[in-house]
Design a protein around this motif. Structure first.
Motif, PDB file in Angstrom:
ATOM      1  N   PHE A  31      10.761   0.426  -0.376  1.00 55.24           N
ATOM      2  CA  PHE A  31      11.208   1.821  -0.286  1.00 55.24           C
ATOM      3  C   PHE A  31      11.441   2.345  -1.698  1.00 55.24           C
ATOM      4  N   THR A  32      10.369   2.887  -2.274  1.00 55.43           N
ATOM      5  CA  THR A  32      10.451   3.454  -3.624  1.00 55.43           C
ATOM      6  C   THR A  32      10.526   4.966  -3.498  1.00 55.43           C
ATOM      7  N   SER A  33      11.733   5.471  -3.318  1.00 54.37           N
ATOM      8  CA  SER A  33      11.912   6.907  -3.083  1.00 54.37           C
ATOM      9  C   SER A  33      12.587   7.527  -4.300  1.00 54.37           C
ATOM     10  N   THR A  93       2.697  -4.953  -6.530  1.00 54.39           N
ATOM     11  CA  THR A  93       2.046  -3.691  -6.900  1.00 54.39           C
ATOM     12  C   THR A  93       2.191  -2.713  -5.735  1.00 54.39           C
ATOM     13  N   GLU A  94       1.989  -1.446  -6.032  1.00 51.28           N
ATOM     14  CA  GLU A  94       2.090  -0.382  -5.008  1.00 51.28           C
ATOM     15  C   GLU A  94       0.891   0.531  -5.132  1.00 51.28           C
ATOM     16  N   SER A  95      -0.291   0.003  -5.027  1.00 54.20           N
ATOM     17  CA  SER A  95      -1.478   0.833  -5.198  1.00 54.20           C
ATOM     18  C   SER A  95      -1.782   1.607  -3.920  1.00 54.20           C
ATOM     19  N   GLY A  96      -2.136   2.857  -4.077  1.00 54.13           N
ATOM     20  CA  GLY A  96      -2.623   3.648  -2.953  1.00 54.13           C
ATOM     21  C   GLY A  96      -4.083   3.987  -3.183  1.00 54.13           C
ATOM     22  N   ARG A  97      -4.323   4.637  -4.333  1.00 51.94           N
ATOM     23  CA  ARG A  97      -5.647   5.141  -4.667  1.00 51.94           C
ATOM     24  C   ARG A  97      -6.730   4.064  -4.695  1.00 51.94           C
ATOM     25  N   PHE A  98      -6.470   2.973  -5.409  1.00 49.16           N
ATOM     26  CA  PHE A  98      -7.504   1.955  -5.573  1.00 49.16           C
ATOM     27  C   PHE A  98      -7.884   1.341  -4.222  1.00 49.16           C
ATOM     28  N   THR A 101       8.505  -0.518 -12.392  1.00 45.42           N
ATOM     29  CA  THR A 101       8.149   0.581 -13.276  1.00 45.42           C
ATOM     30  C   THR A 101       6.764   1.067 -12.888  1.00 45.42           C
ATOM     31  N   MET A 102       6.491   2.327 -13.146  1.00 46.30           N
ATOM     32  CA  MET A 102       5.150   2.850 -12.895  1.00 46.30           C
ATOM     33  C   MET A 102       4.841   3.836 -13.994  1.00 46.30           C
ATOM     34  N   ILE A 103       4.023   3.415 -14.938  1.00 51.64           N
ATOM     35  CA  ILE A 103       3.727   4.306 -16.059  1.00 51.64           C
ATOM     36  C   ILE A 103       2.254   4.666 -16.127  1.00 51.64           C
ATOM     37  N   ALA A 108      -7.880   8.560  -0.472  1.00 56.63           N
ATOM     38  CA  ALA A 108      -6.484   8.482  -0.919  1.00 56.63           C
ATOM     39  C   ALA A 108      -6.060   9.855  -1.414  1.00 56.63           C
ATOM     40  N   HIS A 109      -4.872  10.283  -1.016  1.00 53.72           N
ATOM     41  CA  HIS A 109      -4.344  11.593  -1.411  1.00 53.72           C
ATOM     42  C   HIS A 109      -5.336  12.702  -1.012  1.00 53.72           C
ATOM     43  N   GLY A 110      -6.047  12.500   0.087  1.00 52.63           N
ATOM     44  CA  GLY A 110      -7.020  13.471   0.571  1.00 52.63           C
ATOM     45  C   GLY A 110      -6.455  14.160   1.797  1.00 52.63           C
ATOM     46  N   GLY A 127       4.092  -0.994  -9.746  1.00 52.31           N
ATOM     47  CA  GLY A 127       3.789   0.333  -9.217  1.00 52.31           C
ATOM     48  C   GLY A 127       2.319   0.497  -8.887  1.00 52.31           C
ATOM     49  N   GLY A 128       1.884   1.754  -8.855  1.00 47.67           N
ATOM     50  CA  GLY A 128       0.473   2.055  -8.573  1.00 47.67           C
ATOM     51  C   GLY A 128      -0.219   2.505  -9.836  1.00 47.67           C
ATOM     52  N   GLY A 129      -1.166   3.417  -9.674  1.00 45.45           N
ATOM     53  CA  GLY A 129      -1.846   3.961 -10.859  1.00 45.45           C
ATOM     54  C   GLY A 129      -3.154   3.272 -11.194  1.00 45.45           C
ATOM     55  N   PHE A 130      -3.577   2.314 -10.362  1.00 49.46           N
ATOM     56  CA  PHE A 130      -4.859   1.632 -10.589  1.00 49.46           C
ATOM     57  C   PHE A 130      -5.972   2.649 -10.298  1.00 49.46           C
ATOM     58  N   GLY A 173       3.689  -2.174   2.931  1.00 46.00           N
ATOM     59  CA  GLY A 173       3.681  -0.720   2.819  1.00 46.00           C
ATOM     60  C   GLY A 173       4.748  -0.247   1.844  1.00 46.00           C
ATOM     61  N   ASP A 174       4.369   0.708   1.013  1.00 43.72           N
ATOM     62  CA  ASP A 174       5.323   1.325   0.090  1.00 43.72           C
ATOM     63  C   ASP A 174       5.628   2.718   0.601  1.00 43.72           C
ATOM     64  N   CYS A 175       6.916   2.982   0.880  1.00 45.78           N
ATOM     65  CA  CYS A 175       7.312   4.239   1.512  1.00 45.78           C
ATOM     66  C   CYS A 175       8.254   5.015   0.624  1.00 45.78           C
ATOM     67  N   PHE A 192      15.572  -1.789  -9.112  1.00 42.27           N
ATOM     68  CA  PHE A 192      15.722  -0.516  -9.835  1.00 42.27           C
ATOM     69  C   PHE A 192      14.417  -0.148 -10.502  1.00 42.27           C
ATOM     70  N   ARG A 193      14.175   1.169 -10.553  1.00 45.93           N
ATOM     71  CA  ARG A 193      12.958   1.699 -11.159  1.00 45.93           C
ATOM     72  C   ARG A 193      13.236   2.102 -12.606  1.00 45.93           C
ATOM     73  N   TRP A 194      12.506   1.486 -13.494  1.00 44.51           N
ATOM     74  CA  TRP A 194      12.731   1.703 -14.935  1.00 44.51           C
ATOM     75  C   TRP A 194      11.792   2.770 -15.466  1.00 44.51           C
ATOM     76  N   PHE A 249       0.843  -1.199   0.000  1.00 43.36           N
ATOM     77  CA  PHE A 249       0.000   0.000   0.000  1.00 43.36           C
ATOM     78  C   PHE A 249       0.880   1.252   0.000  1.00 43.36           C
ATOM     79  N   ALA A 250       0.624   2.153  -0.943  1.00 39.61           N
ATOM     80  CA  ALA A 250       1.392   3.399  -1.008  1.00 39.61           C
ATOM     81  C   ALA A 250       1.001   4.268   0.181  1.00 39.61           C
ATOM     82  N   VAL A 251       1.859   4.282   1.190  1.00 42.70           N
ATOM     83  CA  VAL A 251       1.549   4.937   2.466  1.00 42.70           C
ATOM     84  C   VAL A 251       1.201   6.412   2.271  1.00 42.70           C
ATOM     85  N   LYS A 252       1.812   7.035   1.268  1.00 39.00           N
ATOM     86  CA  LYS A 252       1.551   8.468   1.069  1.00 39.00           C
ATOM     87  C   LYS A 252       0.070   8.759   0.814  1.00 39.00           C
ATOM     88  N   ALA A 253      -0.662   7.771   0.317  1.00 37.81           N
ATOM     89  CA  ALA A 253      -2.078   7.971  -0.003  1.00 37.81           C
ATOM     90  C   ALA A 253      -2.921   8.149   1.254  1.00 37.81           C
TER      91      ALA A 253
HETATM   92  C1  LIG Z   1       2.159   7.639  -5.647  1.00 37.84           C
HETATM   93  C2  LIG Z   1       2.867   6.383  -5.890  1.00 37.84           C
HETATM   94  C3  LIG Z   1       2.183   5.160  -5.849  1.00 37.84           C
HETATM   95  C4  LIG Z   1       0.700   5.066  -5.642  1.00 37.84           C
HETATM   96  O1  LIG Z   1      -0.009   5.635  -6.678  1.00 37.84           O
HETATM   97  P1  LIG Z   1      -1.609   5.482  -6.704  1.00 37.84           P
HETATM   98  O2  LIG Z   1      -2.017   6.423  -7.791  1.00 37.84           O
HETATM   99  O3  LIG Z   1      -2.087   5.921  -5.376  1.00 37.84           O
HETATM  100  O4  LIG Z   1      -1.897   4.078  -7.000  1.00 37.84           O
HETATM  101  C5  LIG Z   1       2.905   4.011  -6.012  1.00 37.84           C
HETATM  102  N1  LIG Z   1       4.239   4.033  -6.219  1.00 37.84           N
HETATM  103  C6  LIG Z   1       4.922   5.184  -6.271  1.00 37.84           C
HETATM  104  C7  LIG Z   1       6.384   5.134  -6.487  1.00 37.84           C
HETATM  105  C8  LIG Z   1       4.261   6.394  -6.129  1.00 37.84           C
HETATM  106  O5  LIG Z   1       4.961   7.539  -6.175  1.00 37.84           O
END
Ligand SMILES: *Cc1c(COP(=O)(O)O)cnc(C)c1O
Length: 415
Positions: free
Chosen positions: A97-99, A271-276, A188-190, A371-373, A228-231, A74-76, A140-142, A53-57
């Protein structure tokens, strides 16, 4: 158009406001668990599947505890996010740790906690080596660069600051191997808020291709690919929600063709979904406190952009239910702007939105804000962050973060 549903009605919220003044966030535990389970069910075919879970969300420990109990990691991308995960018992390889643009101390802590470190540049490997040492497991992040299929939907990855180019990916894996890394991952997160199922199939295909190429060139067996996320979330009532089961099945199809027959199998999907996971579970509750008619018709509410930045920052749509009114069909409607109190003209939750005739005192529910609120909240203009409540599965409500007060606002000052 069908009205979006909510797990409560006006009376329930009106009662809550006696104890918790508006504005506040309320999260529905049932919805949160349903979304988390949907992820695990959709990828159950992949033995090593893990959603981080993308903790930032939504960085609330009670939310993280619920997700942890559903087997999410948790994805930090910062030290406080790592510490938050540590505090709720998420550590080791349950944290990713995807920073990017990372300070030394954060790499140090990530390594100490045994998090999976996902590097954002080829130069970050010697940097990490210097501040924490090279871990056994490295990812590594592509950034795939110019991709015709991608550009048309989310903009060009060439313009994104993230990740390594394809050539640098090869260089990085060769270097990591030389520096003693033993286990490898690829990220990767596209996508961003993507509602098209075939897009994730495309992402999987491209990253599987790269993983196979890395094996051909260096004999390195990638252990996981992180998509990555983006779902996406259907913020508008007329949008079709992303069918996550179909996403899972489509990726399975690609996996069975490209990976299963090779010795890269079994390859874990991450996967690293936050929003979904969290958006749908969260609602911002606010009360109408002013009505103003000038060149346009405004309703002023007691929440503002400091509580939910997305509409003001990106023009994002968040559906609004006027509690006790929107649910009743055929009430007279009017086109209005719903605005906050910041001295910034972008502080609007809705512009030219058709809503049932509102009155001062009405309660509004702003949907899909989990999420992101709250997480993007800020104190600009002396606005304080509101409380967060949890609607538990037994229908009881618990405060999981109190509202800020003026002492919090002054806490970093010495008069
Ligand atoms: C923001 C972010 C996510 C989560 O994105 P969502 O749109 O919430 O799914 C996942 N990975 C990374 C690296 C991000 O920056």
């Amino acid at each position: 158009m069908p009205e979006k549903t909510l797990p409560f009605d006006r009376e329930f919220i009106e009662n809550l406001t006696q104890k918790y003044p508006t504005p506040f966030y309320i999260y529905d535990e049932k919805t949160l668990r349903r979304c988390a389970r949907l992820f695990n069910e959709s990828f159950a075919w992949n033995a090593g599947f893990q959603e981080f879970f993308a903790v930032k969300a939504n960085p609330n420990p009670e939310i993280l505890k619920i997700l942890k109990s559903e087997k999410l990691g948790g994805d930090c991308s910062s030290l406080p996010e790592l510490l938050l995960c540590e505090r709720v018992g998420l550590r080791g390889e349950l944290t990713m740790f995807t920073s990017n643009n990372t300070p030394p101390l954060e790499f140090f802590k990530a390594k100490e906690l045994g998090a999976i470190i996902n590097l954002d540049d080829v130069t970050h490997l010697p940097f990490l080596e210097k501040c924490a040492g090279v871990p056994d497991l490295i990812s590594f992040r592509w950034n795939p660069g110019a991709l015709r299929e991608v550009e048309s939907v989310i903009g060009n990855p060439v313009d994104a600051k993230y990740g390594l180019t394809t050539e640098q990916i090869f260089e990085a894996f060769a270097l990591a191997q030389k520096k003693g890394a033993k286990r490898f991952g690829l990220h990767t997160m596209i996508a961003s808020n993507m509602l098209k199922e075939d897009f994730f199939e495309f992402t999987a295909k491209t990253i599987f291709d790269l993983a196979l190429e890395i094996e051909r060139r260096f004999g390195i067996k990638i252990e996981f690919v992180n998509l990555g996320g983006g779902f996406g979330v259907a913020y508008r009532p007329e949008e079709l929600p992303l069918n996550l089961r179909e996403v899972g099945e489509r990726i399975r199809g690609v996996y069975d063709k490209m990976i299963a027959p090779t010795d890269l199998a079994p390859l874990k999907i991450f996967t690293e979904s936050g929003r979904f996971i969290a958006a749908e579970a969260g609602t911002l509750i606010t009360r109408v406190i002013h009505e103003k008619k000038i060149y346009k018709h405004y309703f002023g509410v007691d929440a503002c952009m400091a509580n939910l930045m997305r509409p003001g920052m990106y023009g994002a749509y968040h559906h609004i239910t006027a509690l006790g009114k929107s649910e009743t069909p055929n009430l007279p409607k009017e086109k209005v702007d719903v605005v906050g109190s910041l001295c910034e003209n972008c502080d609007k939750f809705a512009v030219d939105r058709e809503l049932p005739k509102l009155e001062i005192g009405d309660l509004l529910a702003i949907h899909d804000a989990g999420a992101h609120g709250y997480a993007m909240g800020f104190q600009y203009n002396g606005k304080l962050r509101c409380a967060e409540l949890l609607l538990q599965e037994d229908r009881s409500v618990r405060m999981i973060r109190r509202a800020e007060n003026v002492d919090d606002y002054f806490a970093t000052l010495n008069f």
